[in-house]
Design an enzyme around this catalytic site. Structure first.
Site, PDB file in Angstrom:
ATOM      1  N   GLU A   1       0.971   3.896   1.944  1.00 19.99           N
ATOM      2  CA  GLU A   1       1.563   4.295   3.222  1.00 19.99           C
ATOM      3  C   GLU A   1       2.804   3.462   3.541  1.00 19.99           C
ATOM      4  O   GLU A   1       3.818   3.992   4.015  1.00 19.99           O
ATOM      5  CB  GLU A   1       0.536   4.134   4.355  1.00 19.99           C
ATOM      6  CG  GLU A   1      -0.726   4.955   4.168  1.00 19.99           C
ATOM      7  CD  GLU A   1      -1.862   4.156   3.528  1.00 19.99           C
ATOM      8  OE1 GLU A   1      -2.996   4.279   4.014  1.00 19.99           O
ATOM      9  OE2 GLU A   1      -1.606   3.417   2.546  1.00 19.99           O
TER      10      GLU A   1
ATOM     11  N   ARG B   1      -5.551  -2.959 -28.018  1.00 14.29           N
ATOM     12  CA  ARG B   1      -4.549  -3.160 -29.081  1.00 14.29           C
ATOM     13  C   ARG B   1      -3.798  -1.876 -29.419  1.00 14.29           C
ATOM     14  O   ARG B   1      -2.658  -1.921 -29.855  1.00 14.29           O
ATOM     15  CB  ARG B   1      -5.224  -3.679 -30.357  1.00 14.29           C
ATOM     16  CG  ARG B   1      -6.026  -4.930 -30.167  1.00 14.29           C
ATOM     17  CD  ARG B   1      -6.592  -5.467 -31.481  1.00 14.29           C
ATOM     18  NE  ARG B   1      -7.458  -4.509 -32.176  1.00 14.29           N
ATOM     19  CZ  ARG B   1      -8.728  -4.268 -31.841  1.00 14.29           C
ATOM     20  NH1 ARG B   1      -9.276  -4.893 -30.807  1.00 14.29           N
ATOM     21  NH2 ARG B   1      -9.445  -3.409 -32.532  1.00 14.29           N
TER      22      ARG B   1
ATOM     23  N   ASP C   1     -20.349  -6.317 -35.842  1.00 18.90           N
ATOM     24  CA  ASP C   1     -18.979  -5.793 -35.845  1.00 18.90           C
ATOM     25  C   ASP C   1     -17.898  -6.840 -35.592  1.00 18.90           C
ATOM     26  O   ASP C   1     -16.725  -6.577 -35.845  1.00 18.90           O
ATOM     27  CB  ASP C   1     -18.840  -4.687 -34.793  1.00 18.90           C
ATOM     28  CG  ASP C   1     -19.767  -3.510 -35.050  1.00 18.90           C
ATOM     29  OD1 ASP C   1     -20.222  -3.359 -36.199  1.00 18.90           O
ATOM     30  OD2 ASP C   1     -20.036  -2.745 -34.105  1.00 18.90           O
TER      31      ASP C   1
ATOM     32  N   LEU D   1     -27.501   0.173 -24.872  1.00 20.43           N
ATOM     33  CA  LEU D   1     -27.250   1.513 -24.334  1.00 20.43           C
ATOM     34  C   LEU D   1     -28.555   2.162 -23.871  1.00 20.43           C
ATOM     35  O   LEU D   1     -28.625   2.752 -22.786  1.00 20.43           O
ATOM     36  CB  LEU D   1     -26.581   2.390 -25.393  1.00 20.43           C
ATOM     37  CG  LEU D   1     -25.110   2.083 -25.692  1.00 20.43           C
ATOM     38  CD1 LEU D   1     -24.693   2.695 -27.029  1.00 20.43           C
ATOM     39  CD2 LEU D   1     -24.214   2.596 -24.575  1.00 20.43           C
TER      40      LEU D   1
ATOM     41  N   HIS E   1       0.821  -1.199   0.000  1.00 19.30           N
ATOM     42  CA  HIS E   1       0.000   0.000   0.000  1.00 19.30           C
ATOM     43  C   HIS E   1       0.861   1.256   0.000  1.00 19.30           C
ATOM     44  O   HIS E   1       2.059   1.220   0.294  1.00 19.30           O
ATOM     45  CB  HIS E   1      -0.928  -0.007   1.216  1.00 19.30           C
ATOM     46  CG  HIS E   1      -2.028  -1.019   1.110  1.00 19.30           C
ATOM     47  ND1 HIS E   1      -3.054  -1.113   2.017  1.00 19.30           N
ATOM     48  CD2 HIS E   1      -2.270  -1.985   0.177  1.00 19.30           C
ATOM     49  CE1 HIS E   1      -3.885  -2.087   1.669  1.00 19.30           C
ATOM     50  NE2 HIS E   1      -3.417  -2.635   0.558  1.00 19.30           N
TER      51      HIS E   1
ATOM     52  N   GLY F   1     -24.907  -2.498 -28.208  1.00 15.26           N
ATOM     53  CA  GLY F   1     -25.355  -1.602 -29.262  1.00 15.26           C
ATOM     54  C   GLY F   1     -26.418  -0.634 -28.763  1.00 15.26           C
ATOM     55  O   GLY F   1     -26.560  -0.401 -27.555  1.00 15.26           O
TER      56      GLY F   1
ATOM     57  N   GLU G   1     -20.416  -0.416 -24.475  1.00 12.46           N
ATOM     58  CA  GLU G   1     -20.058   0.098 -25.806  1.00 12.46           C
ATOM     59  C   GLU G   1     -21.145  -0.121 -26.862  1.00 12.46           C
ATOM     60  O   GLU G   1     -20.976   0.278 -27.998  1.00 12.46           O
ATOM     61  CB  GLU G   1     -18.740  -0.533 -26.278  1.00 12.46           C
ATOM     62  CG  GLU G   1     -17.514   0.104 -25.684  1.00 12.46           C
ATOM     63  CD  GLU G   1     -16.288   0.016 -26.582  1.00 12.46           C
ATOM     64  OE1 GLU G   1     -16.412  -0.429 -27.731  1.00 12.46           O
ATOM     65  OE2 GLU G   1     -15.197   0.379 -26.129  1.00 12.46           O
TER      66      GLU G   1
ATOM     67  N   CYS H   1      -2.144  -0.731   7.475  1.00 12.96           N
ATOM     68  CA  CYS H   1      -1.283   0.456   7.415  1.00 12.96           C
ATOM     69  C   CYS H   1      -1.357   1.261   8.716  1.00 12.96           C
ATOM     70  O   CYS H   1      -0.378   1.914   9.108  1.00 12.96           O
ATOM     71  CB  CYS H   1      -1.684   1.332   6.234  1.00 12.96           C
ATOM     72  SG  CYS H   1      -1.340   0.576   4.629  1.00 12.96           S
TER      73      CYS H   1
END
Length: 352
Positions: free
Chosen positions: A53, A210, A203, A291, A51, A287, A285, A87
């Site tokens: 800290e 990439r 698609d 969405l 972590h 279709g 993303e 921590c």
């Protein structure tokens, strides 16, 4: 404490080095300061690693330097054993006299307990310094624990005349090269990426990274009847993939089949499963129908739209979404627009 905001800003800055790498842990930055000078810094760079800290403290070899120093940390220090020790215990052992905390941890294992223990051992604790910025830094983490679901990012590219898809296969690259590169950067920063069946059929996307350096997100898609054949990239077993379906199918290498009811709200079932899998963030993303389902249910936290110069004349119309426009950025011939819901307690400030 006139320096507290300056050093907390630095802690926020270095915490961002962990973007896309720390999930399901938060991004955390730490700065140790004495007499206005930085003694050490650290950030939680990757899940399973030390972590922020711990790294900042262990960079300091001279124990005398801890006298009258101040530790700044963007998120309340942990108080429980996980992959690393607490921590809080390390801060106490080093006799650090002051700790400045950006924001309290929303996780029940910590939530105020770290601050309480520091105070119990006589450490001065200053809370809520740059709290809004620290909240935005970990918008995924806070959404996950407060809303019990991933942070949802809706994303699409649309033509100048308002279409997201053309029946002419030659026209399907709507956005330019810089927008596509930015999109791959975004993928590397999030845990999962979701598309519907029609997007896969139209698609044949790979849904990987990439055009940028980074990890691939978990690929997620909806296929009620399991009609997508293994010839499609999304089922090539190259990265972890989750398929939501009504049919039973045995899991195979990197492919996980999850049965859900298509007679009930699909989105809620998907998000409940992803919450249990500790997937903190999700890019949707496409279709168009997928969405619009998220928009209709008002389940989204950010919307990222590429407005492109290309004219398609016909095809699928882009979704309509209301919201507050936070940013407009030109990317060559494209324009990126960032929207937030009208009411959003996580990322309602312009610095998001």
């Amino acid at each position: 404490m006139k320096y507290k905001e300056i050093f907390m800003k630095r802690a926020i800055q270095i915490a961002k080095n962990g973007l896309g790498l720390t999930s399901p842990n938060p991004m955390v930055g730490c700065v140790i300061e004495r007499n206005g000078f930085v003694l050490s810094e650290g950030c939680h760079y990757k899940k399973g690693m030390y972590h922020a800290e711990f790294l900042a403290i262990n960079n300091i070899k001279n124990k005398c330097l801890f006298l009258d120093c101040t530790l700044y940390v963007t998120l309340e220090p942990c108080v429980h054993f996980g992959e690393t020790p607490p921590c809080v215990d390390l801060i106490i052992r080093k006799n650090i006299p002051r700790v400045v905390v950006g924001i309290q941890d929303p996780c029940d294992k910590v939530k105020g307990l770290g601050i309480k223990k520091l105070k119990k051992y006589g450490i001065e604790v200053i809370e809520n310094v740059l709290i809004d910025q620290c909240r935005v830094l970990n918008k995924r983490f806070f959404t996950f624990y407060e809303k019990k679901r991933p942070f949802i990012i809706l994303k699409w590219a649309q033509s100048n005349d308002g279409f997201i898809y053309s029946e002419n296969k030659k026209d399907n690259w709507i956005s330019g090269i810089y927008a596509r590169q930015l999109n791959h950067k975004w993928r590397s920063e999030e845990d999962g990426i979701l598309v519907g069946k029609k997007t896969v059929l139209n698609d044949n996307p790979k849904l990987n990274v990439r055009k940028w350096f980074g990890k691939n997100p978990v690929r997620i898609f909806i296929d009620q009847k399991l009609s997508i054949s293994n010839s499609y990239f999304i089922l090539d077993s190259s990265q972890h993939t989750i398929v939501f379906t009504e049919k039973y199918q045995k899991n195979r290498k990197n492919i996980e089949y999850i049965q859900i009811s298509f007679e009930e709200k699909i989105i809620n079932q998907i998000l409940n499963f992803l919450y249990k899998k500790k997937i903190l963030s999700l890019i949707v993303e496409g279709g168009k129908k997928t969405l619009e389902n998220f928009i209709k249910e008002n389940i989204w936290d950010e919307c990222r739209i590429f407005m492109c110069q290309k004219i398609l004349k016909s095809g699928l119309k882009a979704p309509k979404i209301k919201g507050i426009i936070s940013k407009k950025i030109d990317l060559d011939k494209d324009q990126f627009i960032l929207k937030y819901p009208v009411k959003n307690s996580i990322v309602s400030i312009s610095s998001a």
